[in-house]
Design a protein around this motif. Structure first.
Motif, mmCIF file in Angstrom:
data_model
loop_
_atom_site.group_PDB
_atom_site.id
_atom_site.type_symbol
_atom_site.label_atom_id
_atom_site.label_comp_id
_atom_site.label_asym_id
_atom_site.label_seq_id
_atom_site.Cartn_x
_atom_site.Cartn_y
_atom_site.Cartn_z
ATOM 1 N N THR A 186 -29.507 23.589 -4.832
ATOM 2 C CA THR A 186 -30.023 24.955 -4.713
ATOM 3 C C THR A 186 -31.133 25.087 -3.679
ATOM 4 O O THR A 186 -31.184 26.055 -2.928
ATOM 5 C CB THR A 186 -30.552 25.431 -6.084
ATOM 6 N N VAL A 187 -32.026 24.125 -3.655
ATOM 7 C CA VAL A 187 -33.149 24.127 -2.717
ATOM 8 C C VAL A 187 -32.882 23.054 -1.670
ATOM 9 O O VAL A 187 -32.689 21.885 -2.020
ATOM 10 C CB VAL A 187 -34.477 23.835 -3.448
ATOM 11 N N ASP A 188 -32.855 23.430 -0.408
ATOM 12 C CA ASP A 188 -32.528 22.482 0.657
ATOM 13 C C ASP A 188 -33.489 21.295 0.627
ATOM 14 O O ASP A 188 -34.660 21.424 0.993
ATOM 15 C CB ASP A 188 -32.612 23.179 2.018
ATOM 16 N N PRO A 189 -33.040 20.111 0.184
ATOM 17 C CA PRO A 189 -33.948 18.977 0.036
ATOM 18 C C PRO A 189 -34.495 18.461 1.365
ATOM 19 O O PRO A 189 -35.544 17.807 1.384
ATOM 20 C CB PRO A 189 -33.086 17.914 -0.660
ATOM 21 N N ASP A 190 -33.816 18.758 2.469
ATOM 22 C CA ASP A 190 -34.292 18.308 3.776
ATOM 23 C C ASP A 190 -35.681 18.831 4.097
ATOM 24 O O ASP A 190 -36.420 18.217 4.872
ATOM 25 C CB ASP A 190 -33.340 18.767 4.886
ATOM 26 N N GLU A 191 -36.047 19.975 3.511
ATOM 27 C CA GLU A 191 -37.308 20.623 3.852
ATOM 28 C C GLU A 191 -38.378 20.489 2.772
ATOM 29 O O GLU A 191 -39.521 20.925 2.969
ATOM 30 C CB GLU A 191 -37.069 22.100 4.148
ATOM 31 N N VAL A 192 -38.042 19.924 1.638
ATOM 32 C CA VAL A 192 -38.998 19.843 0.530
ATOM 33 C C VAL A 192 -40.137 18.891 0.877
ATOM 34 O O VAL A 192 -39.906 17.735 1.241
ATOM 35 C CB VAL A 192 -38.289 19.383 -0.758
ATOM 36 N N ARG A 193 -41.363 19.383 0.731
ATOM 37 C CA ARG A 193 -42.546 18.592 1.075
ATOM 38 C C ARG A 193 -43.278 18.031 -0.138
ATOM 39 O O ARG A 193 -43.980 17.024 -0.031
ATOM 40 C CB ARG A 193 -43.515 19.448 1.898
#
Length: 313
Positions: free
Chosen positions: A58-65
């Motif tokens: 659901t949440v693009d993991p590539d951008e999770v900080r």
């Protein structure tokens, strides 16, 4: 905060609870604009695995900080091992992760001494871009000495921090570390560290970037204060935190008789057992230093045997 409420901000980002609902984004922030907290609801029929899978979809993991792991169990306060293994196992899908909070769990959800942890050494190896790591809970907690070139902030919160963990931190290579916080806790809950375990930290040679040091929540706070009074690391600090423990006039007097502390921005001694006389001496000796002397307990517990740290059970 003493683990009584959830983090509202982490790693400079607002904390957003991930509901576990896939599909429409609604008012959901951009993946890198929030610190995402994943918590298994009380009485949920599914556990952390399902929640984690939905999050990644659901949440693009590539951008999770930034990530916070809240309650991971469906019943019985089981160990964090499997939940942490899922996060670490998907490290390749989280290339931007900079901050991880393991067990953002309040005392209302589970007492800190009941939290069952695991070996967290794997986190450092899995996330080379990590700059902040927080671990709450001491039961079953393990750590081996490690090297990490980007970690700037490291905090272990426990009612009893194992001496093996303290020694592992002291034996690690952390050239970028600016902030180190250890809640040492009490022997009754596994806090079996000693003043000797802290010696490499107080030397400071392996922590060239350190500016904020907290050796807090300790039953041997006076010993720590006496050692800090002559510790080389103090000269490089901006913040010294000896709070939450059983600091008495003996420890405060040792601080006053040791090396100058006037260069500090903050000396945090809150939750202490200092007399009014010693508190005033500190104020007079450190007029330009922010001094936190809140939560004075001396008038309530005259017998040293009755003194207690701020966080134990």
């Amino acid at each position: 905060m003493h683990a009584y409420q959830h983090q509202r901000e982490f790693h400079g980002l607002p904390v957003v609870e991930f509901s576990g609902e896939a599909g429409a984004t609604g008012d959901r922030p951009a993946p890198g604009a929030a610190a995402w907290r994943l918590a298994v609801p009380y009485g949920a029929g599914t556990g952390f695995d399902a929640l984690w899978d939905t999050f990644l979809d659901t949440v693009d993991p590539d951008e999770v900080r930034a990530l916070l792991i809240g309650p991971w169990w469906t019943d019985g306060y089981g160990p964090v091992t499997d939940a942490l293994a899922r996060v670490v196992g998907d490290a390749g899908r989280l290339p931007a992760l900079e901050a991880l909070f393991v067990a953002d769990v309040t005392s209302e959800e589970c007492e800190i001494s009941w939290l069952e942890m695991s070996d967290v050494t794997v986190v450092a190896a899995a996330f080379p871009r990590l700059t902040e790591l927080v671990v709450r809970g001491g039961g079953g907690l393990a750590l081996a000495p490690f090297r990490h070139d980007r970690l700037k902030a490291l905090r272990f919160e426990a009612g009893g921090l194992p001496g093996t963990v303290v020694r592992a931190v002291a034996g690690s290579e952390l050239p970028a570390l600016e902030r180190l916080e250890l809640w040492l806790g009490v022997d009754e809950y596994g806090g079996d560290s000693t003043i000797d375990d802290l010696a490499p930290l107080l030397d400071g040679a392996r922590l060239p970037a350190l500016r904020h040091l907290a050796l807090a929540n300790s039953e041997y706070q006076d010993e720590i204060a006496a050692a800090v009074a002559h510790a080389p690391v103090v000269a490089q600090l901006e913040v010294l935190d000896l709070s939450m423990g059983v600091l008495s006039d003996e420890g405060a007097a040792a601080l006053l008789e040791g090396q100058p502390l006037t260069h500090l921005r903050l000396l945090d001694l809150h939750h202490h057992y200092l007399s009014e006389e010693l508190q005033q001496r500190l104020r007079e000796a450190l007029p330009g230093v922010e001094l936190d002397l809140d939560e004075a307990e001396a008038e309530y517990e005259d017998d040293p045997e009755d003194r207690y740290v701020a966080v134990a059970e």
